[in-house]
Motif scaffolding. Structure first.
Motif, PDB file in Angstrom:
ATOM      1  N   TYR A 266       0.842  -1.198   0.000  1.00  0.00           N
ATOM      2  CA  TYR A 266       0.000   0.000   0.000  1.00  0.00           C
ATOM      3  C   TYR A 266       0.875   1.245   0.000  1.00  0.00           C
ATOM      4  O   TYR A 266       1.973   1.234   0.565  1.00  0.00           O
ATOM      5  CB  TYR A 266      -0.893   0.015   1.241  1.00  0.00           C
ATOM      6  CG  TYR A 266      -1.900  -1.108   1.268  1.00  0.00           C
ATOM      7  CD1 TYR A 266      -2.997  -1.096   0.422  1.00  0.00           C
ATOM      8  CD2 TYR A 266      -1.750  -2.192   2.127  1.00  0.00           C
ATOM      9  CE1 TYR A 266      -3.927  -2.126   0.430  1.00  0.00           C
ATOM     10  CE2 TYR A 266      -2.671  -3.223   2.145  1.00  0.00           C
ATOM     11  CZ  TYR A 266      -3.755  -3.190   1.297  1.00  0.00           C
ATOM     12  OH  TYR A 266      -4.657  -4.207   1.312  1.00  0.00           O
ATOM     13  N   SER A 267       0.376   2.317  -0.622  1.00  0.00           N
ATOM     14  CA  SER A 267       1.165   3.544  -0.614  1.00  0.00           C
ATOM     15  C   SER A 267       1.152   4.158   0.787  1.00  0.00           C
ATOM     16  O   SER A 267       2.123   4.748   1.223  1.00  0.00           O
ATOM     17  CB  SER A 267       0.640   4.529  -1.654  1.00  0.00           C
ATOM     18  OG  SER A 267      -0.618   4.999  -1.270  1.00  0.00           O
ATOM     19  N   ILE A 268       0.022   4.000   1.482  1.00  0.00           N
ATOM     20  CA  ILE A 268      -0.036   4.394   2.902  1.00  0.00           C
ATOM     21  C   ILE A 268      -0.569   3.184   3.662  1.00  0.00           C
ATOM     22  O   ILE A 268      -1.563   2.593   3.261  1.00  0.00           O
ATOM     23  CB  ILE A 268      -1.015   5.564   3.154  1.00  0.00           C
ATOM     24  CG1 ILE A 268      -0.632   6.784   2.323  1.00  0.00           C
ATOM     25  CG2 ILE A 268      -1.043   5.919   4.639  1.00  0.00           C
ATOM     26  CD1 ILE A 268      -1.622   7.914   2.484  1.00  0.00           C
ATOM     27  N   ASN A 269       0.110   2.804   4.746  1.00  0.00           N
ATOM     28  CA  ASN A 269      -0.382   1.701   5.562  1.00  0.00           C
ATOM     29  C   ASN A 269      -0.199   2.048   7.040  1.00  0.00           C
ATOM     30  O   ASN A 269       0.913   2.058   7.545  1.00  0.00           O
ATOM     31  CB  ASN A 269       0.367   0.418   5.200  1.00  0.00           C
ATOM     32  CG  ASN A 269      -0.295  -0.801   5.804  1.00  0.00           C
ATOM     33  OD1 ASN A 269      -1.218  -0.680   6.607  1.00  0.00           O
ATOM     34  ND2 ASN A 269       0.170  -1.974   5.424  1.00  0.00           N
ATOM     35  N   ASN A 270      -1.308   2.368   7.697  1.00  0.00           N
ATOM     36  CA  ASN A 270      -1.240   2.736   9.116  1.00  0.00           C
ATOM     37  C   ASN A 270      -1.378   1.499   9.993  1.00  0.00           C
ATOM     38  O   ASN A 270      -2.282   1.400  10.812  1.00  0.00           O
ATOM     39  CB  ASN A 270      -2.325   3.753   9.456  1.00  0.00           C
ATOM     40  CG  ASN A 270      -2.078   5.082   8.767  1.00  0.00           C
ATOM     41  OD1 ASN A 270      -0.929   5.486   8.574  1.00  0.00           O
ATOM     42  ND2 ASN A 270      -3.143   5.752   8.382  1.00  0.00           N
ATOM     43  N   PHE A 271      -0.462   0.553   9.816  1.00  0.00           N
ATOM     44  CA  PHE A 271      -0.598  -0.712  10.547  1.00  0.00           C
ATOM     45  C   PHE A 271      -0.420  -0.556  12.051  1.00  0.00           C
ATOM     46  O   PHE A 271      -0.848  -1.398  12.817  1.00  0.00           O
ATOM     47  CB  PHE A 271       0.361  -1.772   9.986  1.00  0.00           C
ATOM     48  CG  PHE A 271       1.826  -1.473  10.205  1.00  0.00           C
ATOM     49  CD1 PHE A 271       2.425  -1.786  11.411  1.00  0.00           C
ATOM     50  CD2 PHE A 271       2.590  -0.895   9.201  1.00  0.00           C
ATOM     51  CE1 PHE A 271       3.766  -1.515  11.621  1.00  0.00           C
ATOM     52  CE2 PHE A 271       3.934  -0.614   9.404  1.00  0.00           C
ATOM     53  CZ  PHE A 271       4.512  -0.920  10.619  1.00  0.00           C
TER      54      PHE A 271
ATOM     55  N   SER B 148       5.120  -7.103  16.213  1.00  0.00           N
ATOM     56  CA  SER B 148       4.449  -8.216  15.546  1.00  0.00           C
ATOM     57  C   SER B 148       4.577  -8.102  14.025  1.00  0.00           C
ATOM     58  O   SER B 148       4.550  -9.095  13.316  1.00  0.00           O
ATOM     59  CB  SER B 148       2.974  -8.279  15.950  1.00  0.00           C
ATOM     60  OG  SER B 148       2.243  -7.237  15.336  1.00  0.00           O
ATOM     61  N   GLN B 149       4.717  -6.868  13.532  1.00  0.00           N
ATOM     62  CA  GLN B 149       4.826  -6.655  12.087  1.00  0.00           C
ATOM     63  C   GLN B 149       6.271  -6.821  11.608  1.00  0.00           C
ATOM     64  O   GLN B 149       6.530  -6.901  10.415  1.00  0.00           O
ATOM     65  CB  GLN B 149       4.359  -5.236  11.715  1.00  0.00           C
ATOM     66  CG  GLN B 149       2.890  -4.972  11.991  1.00  0.00           C
ATOM     67  CD  GLN B 149       2.003  -5.353  10.825  1.00  0.00           C
ATOM     68  OE1 GLN B 149       2.457  -5.675   9.747  1.00  0.00           O
ATOM     69  NE2 GLN B 149       0.698  -5.330  11.049  1.00  0.00           N
TER      70      GLN B 149
ATOM     71  N   SER C  93       2.458 -16.115  20.272  1.00  0.00           N
ATOM     72  CA  SER C  93       1.979 -16.594  18.968  1.00  0.00           C
ATOM     73  C   SER C  93       2.434 -18.029  18.694  1.00  0.00           C
ATOM     74  O   SER C  93       1.787 -18.734  17.933  1.00  0.00           O
ATOM     75  CB  SER C  93       2.357 -15.650  17.828  1.00  0.00           C
ATOM     76  OG  SER C  93       3.714 -15.477  17.756  1.00  0.00           O
TER      77      SER C  93
ATOM     78  N   GLU D  40      -2.033   1.298  13.833  1.00  0.00           N
ATOM     79  CA  GLU D  40      -3.347   1.495  14.444  1.00  0.00           C
ATOM     80  C   GLU D  40      -4.064   0.177  14.712  1.00  0.00           C
ATOM     81  O   GLU D  40      -5.081   0.145  15.401  1.00  0.00           O
ATOM     82  CB  GLU D  40      -4.219   2.396  13.548  1.00  0.00           C
ATOM     83  CG  GLU D  40      -3.730   3.835  13.531  1.00  0.00           C
ATOM     84  CD  GLU D  40      -4.508   4.720  12.566  1.00  0.00           C
ATOM     85  OE1 GLU D  40      -5.619   4.342  12.158  1.00  0.00           O
ATOM     86  OE2 GLU D  40      -3.981   5.792  12.207  1.00  0.00           O
ATOM     87  N   ASN D  41      -3.562  -0.920  14.112  1.00  0.00           N
ATOM     88  CA  ASN D  41      -4.254  -2.190  14.360  1.00  0.00           C
ATOM     89  C   ASN D  41      -3.350  -3.306  14.870  1.00  0.00           C
ATOM     90  O   ASN D  41      -3.817  -4.416  15.110  1.00  0.00           O
ATOM     91  CB  ASN D  41      -5.024  -2.642  13.104  1.00  0.00           C
ATOM     92  CG  ASN D  41      -4.136  -2.743  11.875  1.00  0.00           C
ATOM     93  OD1 ASN D  41      -2.976  -3.130  11.984  1.00  0.00           O
ATOM     94  ND2 ASN D  41      -4.668  -2.418  10.719  1.00  0.00           N
ATOM     95  N   SER D  42      -2.067  -3.036  15.027  1.00  0.00           N
ATOM     96  CA  SER D  42      -1.175  -4.088  15.514  1.00  0.00           C
ATOM     97  C   SER D  42       0.107  -3.465  16.048  1.00  0.00           C
ATOM     98  O   SER D  42       0.403  -2.309  15.778  1.00  0.00           O
ATOM     99  CB  SER D  42      -0.848  -5.054  14.372  1.00  0.00           C
ATOM    100  OG  SER D  42      -0.381  -4.332  13.263  1.00  0.00           O
TER     101      SER D  42
ATOM    102  N   HIS E 291       6.260 -11.177  21.429  1.00  0.00           N
ATOM    103  CA  HIS E 291       5.302 -11.610  20.406  1.00  0.00           C
ATOM    104  C   HIS E 291       5.437 -13.105  20.122  1.00  0.00           C
ATOM    105  O   HIS E 291       4.435 -13.794  19.933  1.00  0.00           O
ATOM    106  CB  HIS E 291       5.487 -10.821  19.104  1.00  0.00           C
ATOM    107  CG  HIS E 291       4.504 -11.238  18.044  1.00  0.00           C
ATOM    108  ND1 HIS E 291       3.170 -10.936  18.119  1.00  0.00           N
ATOM    109  CD2 HIS E 291       4.657 -11.985  16.928  1.00  0.00           C
ATOM    110  CE1 HIS E 291       2.548 -11.463  17.080  1.00  0.00           C
ATOM    111  NE2 HIS E 291       3.418 -12.108  16.338  1.00  0.00           N
TER     112      HIS E 291
END
Lengths: 217, 247
Positions: free
Chosen positions: A86-91, A99-100, A176, A93-95, A172
């Motif tokens: 994605y050109s913008i990815n606000n990950f 973890s990423q 997991s 805000e959700n993780s 993490h």
């Protein structure tokens, strides 16, 4: 893919147990100098001479190898699954960031392990570098190798700072790994999340502070 | 209100796409996001330009057809919501809104913001149903199911198959979708007959379609409009292990 994931989880859990034993042994270094030297050297001699530990050591090498190789294969496949970013990815805000970025953290830890092995394993087991003397009891003086290394502030910094990525990876990874292996008890998972955080904090602070204490000892 | 839409335009799966900016002036705060796009399309028709292709059906948040990646989040800035339930009041006046199609190798772009999600259908084809002839609706208490199991199955069955989980996942994993479908049927007595073949075949298809594997970032459950819990994935994993090694 599922088999590989399960192996990553199992080897990861084994490495988590290994770290507990490792940190417990490191705590010997905190004792007064003479006691620490005797205890630490006789402990390391016992380890080197035990057949059981020899087997565990090979399981450990294999675990690290499988953990790294399978993680690499899975990561490559996962990257292929995302055709375009994605050109913008606000990950955030959700993780969590950790973890990423488990792969990046893993690479940093692997680099740390290589330096760590060069500092100790290569010197003690392979006999590379300066000759290591014996202590008063006739044990190889591993304590002096450790103590000597942490008189260098750069190594102290290296060993302390790199415990932060380790902690993030463990926090993490521990929870997991359980989920990958199918632990799905709702309340149990909440306890597991807290346990992971406590475990990771103890490992980071524990491993990170000992070089500092040795530096000022 | 005035906003600038920066929208992904792509003729078809074979051509390369790019972003194009559109300034829209006469929007109101109570317009839904899709209505704002409708309005932009009307302007494009008047200007004799090609309209923007995007998907929707019910516009009530229940069908799972709308699928836009808005300002870096699947289904827009709010958690657990479909794109059609998003309103312009969630954006600031004068804001630039970036709209992209969902990115995953298993979701090829058909045109502009429309993607092909038939890979999810092919997972369902591998066992997201029961084989028994059910006839007409049976008497409600003919098969007794405890409240806790009924609730659990219903929570999983709520999945509308929108694919937000895949879109937001850094590995484009369809684990949340597949696990919801498996756990829904496998927790109920009607689904027991094919429980192990279902989990093995559906999970296998998920991998064949080119979805990545789950690394439990937890992003999917935050974006899922139906609040499907990530715990479903752990449950699918244990069902998979059991089916593979013990049955």
């Amino acid at each position: 893919m599922f088999f590989k994931k399960s192996i990553i989880a199992l080897t990861g859990l084994f490495l988590c147990i290994f770290l507990i034993v490792h940190l417990s042994a490191n705590c010997i270094l905190l004792l007064p100098k003479d006691i620490a030297r005797d205890l630490y050297n006789s402990y390391s001699t016992t380890l080197r001479e035990s057949l059981f530990i020899k087997i565990i050591a090979y399981v450990l090498y294999l675990s690290i190898l499988l953990h790294v190789v399978y993680a690499l294969l899975i990561t490559l496949r996962n990257r292929k699954a995302k055709s375009q970013h994605y050109s913008i990815n606000n990950f955030r805000e959700n993780s969590s960031w950790a973890s990423q970025n488990m792969g990046l953290l893993g690479v940093i830890i692997l680099l740390f392990i290589l330096v760590h092995l060069a500092n100790f394993w290569a010197r003690i087991k392979l006999g590379i570098g300066e000759n290591i003397g014996l202590d008063a009891n006739g044990h190889v003086n591993v304590y002096e190798v450790t103590y000597g290394l942490f008189q260098n502030i750069y190594f102290v910094m290296f060993y302390t700072v790199l415990m932060i990525p380790l902690g993030l990876h463990l926090n993490h990874g521990l929870k997991s790994a359980f989920m990958t292996l199918g632990f799905y008890h709702k309340k149990g998972l909440r306890i597991l999340a807290k346990t992971s955080l406590i475990y990771a904090t103890i490992m980071t602070v524990g491993f990170g502070i000992i070089p500092f204490i040795l530096f000022f000892k | 209100m005035k906003v600038t839409f920066k929208i992904w335009r792509q003729e078809n799966a074979k051509t390369k796409g790019d972003f194009k900016s559109y300034e829209v002036y006469d929007l109101t705060k109570d317009m839904s996001f899709l209505e704002a796009l409708d309005h932009l399309n009307e302007l494009l028709v008047e200007r004799d330009e090609k309209t923007i292709a995007f998907e929707y059906d019910c516009r009530e948040g229940i069908c799972g057809q709308c699928c836009l990646f808005i300002n870096g989040r699947a289904h827009g800035p709010h958690s657990n919501m479909t794109t059609c339930q998003l309103h312009m009041r969630s954006f600031k006046d004068g804001e630039t809104i970036v709209v992209e199609p969902w990115r995953a190798t298993a979701f090829p772009v058909i045109k502009d913001l429309v993607i092909d999600r038939s890979s999810l259908d092919r997972i369902i084809e591998q066992g997201g149903y029961i084989n028994a002839k059910t006839g007409t609706a049976p008497e409600a208490n003919a098969i007794l199911i405890s409240k806790s199991i009924a609730d659990k199955a219903m929570d999983a069955a709520a999945c509308i198959g929108c694919g937000a989980c895949v879109a937001t996942c850094k590995n484009s994993s369809a684990a949340l979708f597949t696990s919801a479908k498996i756990n829904h049927l496998n927790s109920l007595p009607q689904g027991h007959q094919e429980a192990s073949t279902r989990v093995l075949k559906m999970a296998r298809q998920m991998e064949l379609e080119g979805f990545g594997s789950c690394t439990f970032t937890g992003a999917c459950e935050v974006e899922c409009p139906e609040h499907i819990s990530i715990i479903n994935i752990a449950e699918m994993n244990v069902r998979r292990l059991k089916a593979k090694w013990f049955e």
